[in-house]
Enzyme design. Structure first.
Site, PDB file in Angstrom:
ATOM      1  CB  CYS A   1     -26.320 -58.564  70.882  1.00 26.37           C
ATOM      2  SG  CYS A   1     -26.763 -57.998  69.253  1.00 26.37           S
TER       3      CYS A   1
ATOM      4  N   GLY B   1     -23.978 -49.330  61.600  1.00 29.65           N
ATOM      5  CA  GLY B   1     -25.391 -49.057  61.636  1.00 29.65           C
ATOM      6  C   GLY B   1     -26.176 -50.104  62.379  1.00 29.65           C
TER       7      GLY B   1
END
Length: 158
Positions: free
Chosen positions: A123, A105
């Site tokens: 990231c 999610g």
């Protein structure tokens, strides 16, 4: 996420938990809203990009309810806000799709300590930083999870 590189870890003392979700390395902890789900995409268009856009739009739409302008970025998955004349990440998205069932999610930085992001390259994005909602606009976010869930359900029905 499954695509992280060891070079994304800047401090080897971190507690690393490997997952099979998409994306690279991120941090989860107190002060974040973490939304993990299991959604059957077999009953919808089998389009992962469209599903990611639905998640992005849900977060952007919800932040608008708090008078916070945000945006997605095709190159750098997640939700970004302009703060101090710079784009900063406020929400990370990482999903896995197996047999057209989406799981894992997203997380939204609400009032978390950002120091933990100094231990990783979040990231895998080197030239941008992260922020949280409290630093963007100091207000009450107690209903954020209810609003996100409401908007996600509405957007899934569309």
């Amino acid at each position: 996420g499954s695509r992280f590189k060891n070079s994304d870890i800047l401090d080897n003392s971190i507690n690393l938990i490997k997952t099979k979700r998409g994306g690279k390395i991120t941090w989860h902890g107190p002060g974040q809203l973490v939304c993990y789900f299991v959604i059957n995409l077999n009953n919808r268009k089998k389009d992962i990009r469209k599903f990611l856009t639905l998640i992005e739009n849900t977060i952007v739409q919800t932040l608008k309810e708090y008078k916070i302008e945000s945006q997605s970025d095709r190159k750098n998955i997640g939700i970004w806000v302009k703060k101090d004349n710079e784009l900063k990440k406020v929400a990370a998205i990482g999903i896995r799709v197996k047999r057209w069932v989406a799981y894992h999610g997203f997380s939204i930085n609400v009032n978390n300590d950002l120091i933990n992001y100094n231990k990783i390259i979040p990231c895998g994005v080197k030239n941008k930083s992260v922020t949280n909602l409290k630093l963007i606009k100091d207000q009450n976010y107690n209903k954020l999870s209810d609003k996100i869930l409401k908007n996600l359900i509405i957007n899934l029905k569309i």
